[in-house]
Design an enzyme around this catalytic site. Structure first.
Site, PDB file in Angstrom:
ATOM      1  N   ILE A  72       0.858  -1.187   0.000  1.00 24.58           N
ATOM      2  CA  ILE A  72       0.000   0.000   0.000  1.00 24.58           C
ATOM      3  C   ILE A  72       0.891   1.233   0.000  1.00 24.58           C
ATOM      4  O   ILE A  72       1.774   1.364   0.845  1.00 24.58           O
ATOM      5  CB  ILE A  72      -0.877   0.057   1.276  1.00 24.58           C
ATOM      6  CG1 ILE A  72      -1.630  -1.243   1.478  1.00 24.58           C
ATOM      7  CG2 ILE A  72      -1.846   1.239   1.200  1.00 24.58           C
ATOM      8  CD1 ILE A  72      -2.508  -1.635   0.349  1.00 24.58           C
ATOM      9  N   GLY A 306     -10.443   1.022  -2.354  1.00 21.59           N
ATOM     10  CA  GLY A 306      -9.010   1.169  -2.573  1.00 21.59           C
ATOM     11  C   GLY A 306      -8.244   0.350  -1.547  1.00 21.59           C
ATOM     12  O   GLY A 306      -8.726  -0.707  -1.124  1.00 21.59           O
ATOM     13  N   GLU A 307      -7.048   0.820  -1.176  1.00 21.76           N
ATOM     14  CA  GLU A 307      -6.199   0.117  -0.194  1.00 21.76           C
ATOM     15  C   GLU A 307      -5.737  -1.241  -0.707  1.00 21.76           C
ATOM     16  O   GLU A 307      -5.226  -2.048   0.071  1.00 21.76           O
ATOM     17  CB  GLU A 307      -6.920  -0.151   1.138  1.00 21.76           C
ATOM     18  CG  GLU A 307      -7.456   1.035   1.862  1.00 21.76           C
ATOM     19  CD  GLU A 307      -8.160   0.661   3.173  1.00 21.76           C
ATOM     20  OE1 GLU A 307      -8.176  -0.526   3.561  1.00 21.76           O
ATOM     21  OE2 GLU A 307      -8.709   1.580   3.805  1.00 21.76           O
ATOM     22  N   GLY A 308      -5.979  -1.550  -1.959  1.00 24.60           N
ATOM     23  CA  GLY A 308      -5.677  -2.890  -2.459  1.00 24.60           C
ATOM     24  C   GLY A 308      -6.710  -3.927  -2.053  1.00 24.60           C
ATOM     25  O   GLY A 308      -6.498  -5.129  -2.245  1.00 24.60           O
TER      26      GLY A 308
END
Lengths: 339, 339
Positions: A72, A306-308
């Site tokens: 991240i 988001g954030e992976g």
């Protein structure tokens, strides 16, 4: 990873253009093995394709996924001061602390995927320049962020997911998509963390101004990344490139990750051949962006964090696919009659 | 599980009609907690809904999934002698040996999901009667299979996937769907393990004959299961019912599993409230069947293997969702600013 082998965008582009390709021998052997496994032909559907793709990139017809890595990257954006996000800019740094303390969604998802998680904050106290006034980053800044991403990749990883945190970065991602693919600002602007109709209209204005202030962005993917991106987007791009150099397959995350990735593909077609799309985000334009890249998402669960997070959730799907290819018995081994 | 508390279909129906419902208190608390977690509202999309659903059924606003169980039931079908499958009937028994030896897809997927796998072969040397000539099973036979499924459920499991193996059973499942929902045989017949156009036309003929020979099947879900189903379909239905009794949420697998489940829902509306659809199979009519049940699939990966494979692949998605609900920090805990 070792230090990044580039210090200018030209050097980075040259490296990108000389990357390894998939192993045709492993591809052929994995395809042959898949055809002998105890199941009707094609019955594992997309799992078969993704397992064979993974085998080809790893150069191993019977691979395992044992060491996935999630990275991240966090960055702050000058354009956030224009009010394009529902959240204040200080949330970027607060969320980095939350990642480090284990309290965010990505911490839970990385653990559930058996993945190591690395968190890299990029000069949060020094936002990029407001791209409506000119380039977001200098060449030294974007190259530095690419290098941070490159160096963050564990060369022993066998799968990579890259994700991001950065208040304002759906605006940055939409600007890159607009520069790369054209259309109207409203084609690419979405609600991000939750802006209202007025916020969405403002985002479109900001995109229009950003493109006008950065004429060079529309001419080249890496220039779009420099002028309209952010440090976390460039770091994701650098990590994706480093993974390619090490033959580590990558699962893309959502809209922002995919926009960063698209800048590589625009600069050097084929640069994303070692990547698959983990999911289709609910952020409006993500599906369209994936279509442009010819990537079908594994998951479609209306996520937009988001954030992976979406890419990391997809790790276990790919793990399952690869486990079937590598672990199943053949018809001959199991003594099962064919069709 | 303890022995099944029924020995007739009437007793089974009465039990089904008196099943526990979701815990409204846990539902409210999980919903409240979800709203406080460090993410924009709704940003985890469908994961939020499925985690709250799971919490409600477990009666715990902050649950964990630590003991998932996968149960595979195998049965043989008289109708297979009509040539409705691309594979010979002996493959059912051969695949049971493959499951027991660890060589099938479901072995790899159950391991990847951290699930215990149970395999139950139901009188494979005694196929059900050919349903084109009359009921596939007597009441004693269907009740026995329901009881086998019921007893196979681990009362300490916290999640259940049921799957099947049975050459000819897509024909059986299509016959149940046709009895429950009407339409034309071609609406429900698919290619199964891979029949050609002639095989598909034969399947439609067999369905037409099956419905004509079992007039009672269209009047009631459990009667459809008895007349047109098979032992493995009844066992799946029994296991789904036992899970409900123990408040164990269930992930449904593909077309055959869903047809068996649909017989419960037709008999007692609401009987599937503790279930979600793990995936949408590529077997033609599965999507339509899920629509009838109002279930949106978690995954859509063109799988069509059965064996519980799609449902088991979805375990890790639900695990990730529940891990987020239970493991994430709140805005207050993490000191993150709100919108």
């Amino acid at each position: 990873m070792h230090d990044a082998p580039f210090s200018t965008l030209t050097e980075f582009r040259d490296i990108l253009a000389a990357m390894p390709t998939a192993d045709e021998g492993a591809l052929a052997k994995a395809t042959e093995r898949n055809g002998q496994l105890t199941k009707p032909p094609g019955a594992l559907g997309d799992l078969e394709d993704m397992a064979i793709w993974y085998a080809a990139w790893r150069g191993d017809p019977r691979p395992r996924i044992e060491r996935p890595q999630v990275l991240i990257f966090a960055g702050n954006h000058g354009v956030a001061a224009r009010g394009v996000s529902a959240f204040p800019a200080e949330v970027t740094a607060q969320m980095v602390l939350n990642f480090q303390a284990g309290g965010a969604a990505i911490n839970q998802l990385a653990k559930a995927a058996g993945a190591q998680l690395g968190v890299h904050a990029l000069d949060l106290d020094k936002p990029t320049a407001d791209f409506t006034q000119g380039p977001a980053m200098s060449e030294a800044e974007v190259t530095g962020a690419l290098a941070t991403g490159w160096a963050a990749v564990d060369p022993k990883a066998d799968l990579l997911v890259v994700g991001e945190m950065g208040i304002g970065n759906t605006t940055s991602a939409a600007a890159i998509a607009l520069a790369l693919y054209g259309g109207a600002p409203s084609d690419w602007a979405g609600r991000g963390t939750g802006v209202d109709d007025a916020g969405l209209a403002l985002k479109c204005d900001v995109l229009r101004q950003g493109l006008a202030a950065n004429a060079g962005a529309a001419t080249d993917g890496l220039e779009a990344l420099r002028c309209l991106g952010g440090r976390e987007l460039a770091a994701m791009a650098g990590a994706i490139a480093a993974a390619r150099a090490a033959r580590i397959p990558v699962i893309l995350d959502g809209f922002i990750c995919t926009a960063a990735a698209a800048s590589l593909e625009s600069a050097v077609p084929g640069a994303l051949d070692h990547t698959i799309a983990g999911h289709r985000s609910a952020e409006g334009a993500h599906g369209q962006l994936l279509d442009r890249l010819g990537k079908a998402p594994l998951l479609s669960l209306n996520m937009r964090l988001g954030e992976g997070s979406g890419g990391t959730l997809a790790i276990n799907v790919l793990k399952g696919a690869v486990a079937c290819l590598s672990g199943m018995a053949t018809f001959a081994e199991a003594g099962v009659s064919g069709a």
